[in-house]
Design a protein around this motif. Structure first.
Motif, mmCIF file in Angstrom:
data_model
loop_
_atom_site.group_PDB
_atom_site.id
_atom_site.type_symbol
_atom_site.label_atom_id
_atom_site.label_comp_id
_atom_site.label_asym_id
_atom_site.label_seq_id
_atom_site.Cartn_x
_atom_site.Cartn_y
_atom_site.Cartn_z
ATOM 1 N N MET A 112 -11.634 3.335 3.131
ATOM 2 C CA MET A 112 -10.417 2.543 3.361
ATOM 3 C C MET A 112 -9.433 2.834 2.228
ATOM 4 S SD MET A 112 -10.239 -1.605 3.640
ATOM 5 C CE MET A 112 -10.939 -1.820 5.243
ATOM 6 N N GLU A 114 -6.233 2.464 1.718
ATOM 7 C CA GLU A 114 -5.212 1.483 1.337
ATOM 8 C C GLU A 114 -5.821 0.079 1.343
ATOM 9 O OE1 GLU A 114 -2.315 0.024 -0.250
ATOM 10 O OE2 GLU A 114 -1.972 2.150 0.178
ATOM 11 N N LEU A 115 -5.877 -0.561 0.196
ATOM 12 C CA LEU A 115 -6.529 -1.876 0.113
ATOM 13 C C LEU A 115 -5.516 -3.024 0.015
ATOM 14 C CD1 LEU A 115 -9.354 -1.025 -2.468
ATOM 15 C CD2 LEU A 115 -9.530 -1.056 0.016
ATOM 16 N N LYS A 118 -4.872 -6.333 2.261
ATOM 17 C CA LYS A 118 -5.934 -6.525 3.254
ATOM 18 C C LYS A 118 -6.886 -7.644 2.820
ATOM 19 C CE LYS A 118 -5.659 -2.098 5.468
ATOM 20 N NZ LYS A 118 -6.052 -0.706 5.381
ATOM 21 N N ARG A 119 -7.743 -8.043 3.767
ATOM 22 C CA ARG A 119 -8.618 -9.199 3.503
ATOM 23 C C ARG A 119 -10.082 -8.799 3.395
ATOM 24 N NH1 ARG A 119 -8.760 -13.270 7.448
ATOM 25 N NH2 ARG A 119 -8.764 -14.927 5.914
ATOM 26 N N MET A 141 -6.063 -7.035 -2.986
ATOM 27 C CA MET A 141 -6.685 -7.570 -1.770
ATOM 28 C C MET A 141 -6.790 -9.086 -1.849
ATOM 29 S SD MET A 141 -9.809 -5.235 -0.439
ATOM 30 C CE MET A 141 -9.668 -5.344 1.338
ATOM 31 N N LYS A 180 -8.578 -11.963 10.727
ATOM 32 C CA LYS A 180 -9.164 -10.626 10.758
ATOM 33 C C LYS A 180 -9.712 -10.266 9.373
ATOM 34 C CE LYS A 180 -7.760 -5.925 11.930
ATOM 35 N NZ LYS A 180 -7.351 -5.385 10.633
ATOM 36 N N ASP A 182 -10.933 -7.285 7.041
ATOM 37 C CA ASP A 182 -10.872 -5.821 6.972
ATOM 38 C C ASP A 182 -12.082 -5.215 6.274
ATOM 39 O OD1 ASP A 182 -8.101 -5.601 8.015
ATOM 40 O OD2 ASP A 182 -7.656 -6.784 6.223
ATOM 41 N N GLN A 210 -12.855 -1.950 10.770
ATOM 42 C CA GLN A 210 -13.340 -2.683 9.594
ATOM 43 C C GLN A 210 -14.309 -1.785 8.809
ATOM 44 O OE1 GLN A 210 -16.418 -5.583 10.680
ATOM 45 N NE2 GLN A 210 -15.198 -7.149 9.649
#
Ligand code: ATR
Length: 269
Positions: A112, A114-115, A118-119, A141, A180, A182, A210
């Motif tokens: 992943m 790009e953090l 995001k969750r 994050m 959501k 991630d 995810q």
């Protein structure tokens, strides 16, 4: 003269660090050796006094939070995280740092890139969770900590919110997290070989967009958490990826040489 390195832990027998570092020394034809030392908490002080010959040390459970008191210097990253997993020499001085956090980040970013924004949900609130929460919040994050013992999650969140102002929440259950997710990171010992593997994540929280990262690794297979996540279409990351990257960072710090990634990765198999 052979340069000596080693890991201190209790228990230490299961450690893959000696195989990984010795393979790297051999590949680079270095006159160096990496040994495993089983050190009980009550023997740590004596060990640190008597083993000045070690040019570098990997530090594992249960010494990461206590070894600092026997060192001459602790760098800011290890100080902020509150754990030292690597000891290295600077002239006559012994210094402590933490390669768990950057090693973890490198492994996550492979899956992943790009953090930011995001969750993430972090399962567990022990020593490993500290490095993970520190690393992910630094990357921007939003982090929710979910732990069997709620008070420990509260303590962890408070420890970091005093240093900076990241978005850290403590969740009592999955329903409370909502929305959501991630990234899911397991930092608990559930999944360790020989341990029972209760269901850590209800199946409805997995989805195909995810990443699920289990810090726990098994020598020959993947944990149940990763099996379930993968069958739900999530991308999975095995704990060996973090072991490799934190070990490469250690190697480079100790030797000043580029760590031979493929040699070290093969040694972990
Ligand atoms: P480490 O330093 O590797 O993180 P630790 O400090 O002993 O090890 O932390 C272990 C973590 O695994 C804790 O968050 C622990 O939960 P508690 O705080 O409730 O003890 C978690 N853990 C261990 N066994 C567990 C289980 N069967 N179910 C859920 N969580 C578990």
């Amino acid at each position: 003269m052979t340069s000596l390195f080693g890991i201190i832990a209790h228990p230490v027998a299961h450690s893959l660090s000696p195989a990984m570092h010795n393979a790297a020394f051999k590949a680079l034809k270095m006159d160096a050796r990496f040994d495993a030392f089983d050190v009980l908490p009550e023997d740590l002080e004596k060990f640190m006094k008597e083993h000045r010959e070690l040019k570098g040390m990997a530090v594992s459970i249960p010494h990461k939070e206590t070894v600092g008191q026997y060192l001459d210097e602790i760098d800011p990253i290890a100080r902020e995280i509150g754990a030292v997993n690597t000891v290295y020499s600077k002239g006559e001085k012994r210094c402590g740092t933490n390669t768990d956090a950057p090693g973890f980040l490198r492994a996550v970013k492979e899956a992943m890139p790009e953090l930011k924004g995001k969750r993430a949900v972090i399962l567990g609130a022990g020593g490993a969770a500290r490095a993970v929460v520190w690393a992910l919040t630094k990357e921007g994050m939003e982090v929710a900590i979910l732990n069997r013992t709620g008070e420990k999650a509260e303590m962890l969140a408070k420890a970091f919110q005093a240093v900076k102002d990241p978005q850290i929440k403590v969740a009592k259950n999955w329903e409370e997290i909502g929305g959501k997710i991630d990234l899911i990171v397991n930092t608990t010992s559930v999944g360790l070989e020989g341990h029972e593997e209760p269901e850590l994540v209800p199946a409805r929280y997995f989805h195909s967009n995810q990443v699920v990262f289990d810090l726990v690794y098994q020598k020959k297979s993947i944990t149940k958490l990763l099996v379930y996540a993968q069958s739900a279409g999530a991308k999975i990351v095995d704990g060996k990826a973090m072991l490799l990257y934190q070990g490469m960072l250690q190697f480079e710090l100790w030797t000043g040489q580029k760590a031979p990634k493929e040699v070290m990765r093969t040694a972990l198999k």
